[in-house]
Motif scaffolding. Structure first.
Motif, PDB file in Angstrom:
ATOM      1  N   UNK A 176      -9.127  -4.661  -4.434  1.00  0.00           N
ATOM      2  CA  UNK A 176      -8.162  -4.054  -4.005  1.00  0.00           C
ATOM      3  C   UNK A 176      -8.249  -3.572  -2.598  1.00  0.00           C
ATOM      4  N   UNK A 177      -7.398  -3.560  -1.750  1.00  0.00           N
ATOM      5  CA  UNK A 177      -7.115  -2.794  -0.748  1.00  0.00           C
ATOM      6  C   UNK A 177      -6.369  -1.534  -0.701  1.00  0.00           C
ATOM      7  N   UNK A 178      -6.893  -0.386  -0.445  1.00  0.00           N
ATOM      8  CA  UNK A 178      -6.716   1.094  -0.718  1.00  0.00           C
ATOM      9  C   UNK A 178      -6.272   1.876   0.660  1.00  0.00           C
ATOM     10  N   UNK A 179      -5.240   2.208   0.643  1.00  0.00           N
ATOM     11  CA  UNK A 179      -4.955   3.160   1.730  1.00  0.00           C
ATOM     12  C   UNK A 179      -4.006   4.499   1.478  1.00  0.00           C
TER      13      UNK A 179
ATOM     14  N   UNK B 289       6.058  -4.626  -0.259  1.00  0.00           N
ATOM     15  CA  UNK B 289       7.006  -3.639   0.213  1.00  0.00           C
ATOM     16  C   UNK B 289       7.943  -3.097  -0.908  1.00  0.00           C
ATOM     17  N   UNK B 290       8.284  -4.135  -1.677  1.00  0.00           N
ATOM     18  CA  UNK B 290       8.920  -3.756  -3.224  1.00  0.00           C
ATOM     19  C   UNK B 290       8.098  -2.768  -3.802  1.00  0.00           C
ATOM     20  N   UNK B 291       6.848  -3.051  -3.990  1.00  0.00           N
ATOM     21  CA  UNK B 291       5.829  -2.278  -4.946  1.00  0.00           C
ATOM     22  C   UNK B 291       5.983  -0.925  -4.351  1.00  0.00           C
ATOM     23  N   UNK B 292       5.720  -0.637  -2.904  1.00  0.00           N
ATOM     24  CA  UNK B 292       5.625   0.603  -2.398  1.00  0.00           C
ATOM     25  C   UNK B 292       6.838   1.490  -2.492  1.00  0.00           C
ATOM     26  N   UNK B 293       8.063   0.704  -2.405  1.00  0.00           N
ATOM     27  CA  UNK B 293       9.326   1.319  -2.725  1.00  0.00           C
ATOM     28  C   UNK B 293       9.261   1.957  -4.091  1.00  0.00           C
ATOM     29  N   UNK B 294       8.729   1.283  -5.151  1.00  0.00           N
ATOM     30  CA  UNK B 294       9.067   1.709  -6.299  1.00  0.00           C
ATOM     31  C   UNK B 294       8.055   2.873  -7.067  1.00  0.00           C
ATOM     32  N   UNK B 295       6.863   3.325  -5.915  1.00  0.00           N
ATOM     33  CA  UNK B 295       5.945   4.162  -6.281  1.00  0.00           C
ATOM     34  C   UNK B 295       6.594   5.590  -5.919  1.00  0.00           C
ATOM     35  N   UNK B 296       6.373   6.718  -6.568  1.00  0.00           N
ATOM     36  CA  UNK B 296       6.982   7.992  -6.112  1.00  0.00           C
ATOM     37  C   UNK B 296       6.564   8.572  -4.920  1.00  0.00           C
ATOM     38  N   UNK B 297       7.454   9.384  -4.485  1.00  0.00           N
ATOM     39  CA  UNK B 297       7.196   9.907  -3.009  1.00  0.00           C
ATOM     40  C   UNK B 297       5.792  10.701  -3.112  1.00  0.00           C
ATOM     41  N   UNK B 298       5.569  11.371  -3.970  1.00  0.00           N
ATOM     42  CA  UNK B 298       4.227  12.315  -3.887  1.00  0.00           C
ATOM     43  C   UNK B 298       2.989  11.466  -4.093  1.00  0.00           C
ATOM     44  N   UNK B 299       2.975  10.021  -4.295  1.00  0.00           N
ATOM     45  CA  UNK B 299       1.770   9.178  -4.296  1.00  0.00           C
ATOM     46  C   UNK B 299       0.932   9.566  -3.024  1.00  0.00           C
ATOM     47  N   UNK B 300      -0.268   9.778  -3.073  1.00  0.00           N
ATOM     48  CA  UNK B 300      -1.153   9.862  -1.826  1.00  0.00           C
ATOM     49  C   UNK B 300      -1.894   8.862  -1.485  1.00  0.00           C
ATOM     50  N   UNK B 301      -2.328   8.034  -2.292  1.00  0.00           N
ATOM     51  CA  UNK B 301      -3.049   6.725  -2.041  1.00  0.00           C
ATOM     52  C   UNK B 301      -2.602   5.675  -2.812  1.00  0.00           C
ATOM     53  N   UNK B 302      -2.646   4.380  -2.265  1.00  0.00           N
ATOM     54  CA  UNK B 302      -1.893   3.138  -2.780  1.00  0.00           C
ATOM     55  C   UNK B 302      -3.165   2.155  -2.885  1.00  0.00           C
ATOM     56  N   UNK B 303      -3.401   1.559  -3.826  1.00  0.00           N
ATOM     57  CA  UNK B 303      -4.194   0.514  -4.091  1.00  0.00           C
ATOM     58  C   UNK B 303      -3.422  -0.901  -4.297  1.00  0.00           C
TER      59      UNK B 303
ATOM     60  N   UNK C 223     -13.844   1.815  -3.948  1.00  0.00           N
ATOM     61  CA  UNK C 223     -13.073   1.700  -2.845  1.00  0.00           C
ATOM     62  C   UNK C 223     -12.179   2.794  -2.677  1.00  0.00           C
ATOM     63  N   UNK C 224     -11.690   3.506  -4.171  1.00  0.00           N
ATOM     64  CA  UNK C 224     -10.886   4.670  -3.886  1.00  0.00           C
ATOM     65  C   UNK C 224     -11.386   5.780  -3.209  1.00  0.00           C
ATOM     66  N   UNK C 225     -12.689   6.033  -3.668  1.00  0.00           N
ATOM     67  CA  UNK C 225     -13.417   7.284  -3.197  1.00  0.00           C
ATOM     68  C   UNK C 225     -13.519   7.066  -1.447  1.00  0.00           C
ATOM     69  N   UNK C 226     -14.114   5.690  -1.126  1.00  0.00           N
ATOM     70  CA  UNK C 226     -13.986   5.601   0.245  1.00  0.00           C
ATOM     71  C   UNK C 226     -12.823   5.695   1.095  1.00  0.00           C
ATOM     72  N   UNK C 227     -11.563   5.171   0.412  1.00  0.00           N
ATOM     73  CA  UNK C 227     -10.196   5.561   1.086  1.00  0.00           C
ATOM     74  C   UNK C 227      -9.751   6.958   1.289  1.00  0.00           C
ATOM     75  N   UNK C 228     -10.329   7.740   0.216  1.00  0.00           N
ATOM     76  CA  UNK C 228      -9.908   9.136   0.340  1.00  0.00           C
ATOM     77  C   UNK C 228     -10.938   9.727   1.292  1.00  0.00           C
ATOM     78  N   UNK C 229     -11.811   9.038   1.952  1.00  0.00           N
ATOM     79  CA  UNK C 229     -12.552   9.725   2.979  1.00  0.00           C
ATOM     80  C   UNK C 229     -12.097   8.880   4.322  1.00  0.00           C
TER      81      UNK C 229
ATOM     82  N   UNK D 148      -8.161   4.019   5.051  1.00  0.00           N
ATOM     83  CA  UNK D 148      -7.953   2.490   4.851  1.00  0.00           C
ATOM     84  C   UNK D 148      -9.152   1.756   4.746  1.00  0.00           C
ATOM     85  N   UNK D 149      -9.335   1.139   3.731  1.00  0.00           N
ATOM     86  CA  UNK D 149     -10.551   0.496   3.093  1.00  0.00           C
ATOM     87  C   UNK D 149     -10.161  -0.767   2.299  1.00  0.00           C
ATOM     88  N   UNK D 150     -11.008  -1.806   2.716  1.00  0.00           N
ATOM     89  CA  UNK D 150     -10.978  -3.063   1.896  1.00  0.00           C
ATOM     90  C   UNK D 150     -12.368  -3.458   1.520  1.00  0.00           C
TER      91      UNK D 150
END
Length: 223
Positions: free
Chosen positions: A162-165, A88-102, A119-125, A128-130
């Protein structure tokens, strides 16, 4: 290109690893463990925003150690009591314009660029991918009466990072109270009603926990 963020969780104390340094700071193949992880993500996802979450008391130690090595740009933030709070602290530290988070375990230092990209390409489709691997051991379920029963291992998978969402999905999922049943990010997302898809993981993407793990990782790097 989508704006990508990476949260590397490196909050372990390393008691089972032994030694004077936390396990994420130990040297693997001439590079601190978490530094190797940072560099792999920086190479796999050029331009990504990397946030490393550490115990607050470890941040000065890491900054001092990192200055001695060639490590890609990243930011450090203090984590929380449980992994849930650290993410949660890591999420808060990322910019609001972030679209995908690993989200990745800092001590999974042998993760490959190929797995990260896949995994990132799969998440963009799928949003939510693990990564998962097949189970090779036999397992039994412990029952309330103390007996056990066989489990069909063909229905089981070992979960990695990485779990990517999608950032929207992950931010929404972490906007909730902590629950002790949250074992990873996928369990948090599912508790919020999300559907998680799987991609094939890697056998070498191990979590460094014991001295034997570190020796095995050194051997893998030497091959």
């Amino acid at each position: 290109m989508a704006k990508r963020g990476v949260i590397i969780v490196a909050g372990g104390s390393g008691r089972r690893m032994g030694g004077t340094l936390p396990k994420q700071f130990m040297i693997l193949g001439g590079m601190p463990v978490v530094g190797r992880t940072i560099n792999t993500f920086a190479e796999a996802l050029p331009g990504c925003d990397i946030v490393v979450v550490l115990p607050e008391e470890h941040i000065p130690l890491w900054k001092n150690l990192a200055s001695r090595f060639d490590i890609a740009p990243h930011r450090c933030v203090a984590g929380g009591k449980e992994r849930f709070h650290s993410v949660a602290c890591g999420i808060e530290a990322l910019p609001d314009e972030t679209e995908y988070i690993a989200v990745h375990d800092g001590v999974r230092a042998l993760v490959s660029k190929t797995l990260i990209i896949r995994a990132m390409l799969a998440a963009e489709e799928h949003k939510a991918v693990i990564p998962v691997t097949e189970v090779v051991n036999s397992y039994r379920r412990l029952l309330d009466d103390g007996t056990t029963e066989h489990m069909d291992r063909s229905r089981l998978r070992i979960v990695q990072t990485p779990q990517i969402f999608s950032a929207d999905i992950l931010r929404k999922a972490y906007n909730r109270p902590y629950d002790e049943h949250f074992t990873d990010d996928a369990s948090v997302v599912e508790a919020a009603g999300g559907i998680v898809y799987c991609v094939e993981g890697e056998a070498r993407n191990i979590k460094l926990t014991t001295p034997e793990d570190l020796e095995y990782a050194e051997w893998l790097l030497s091959r």
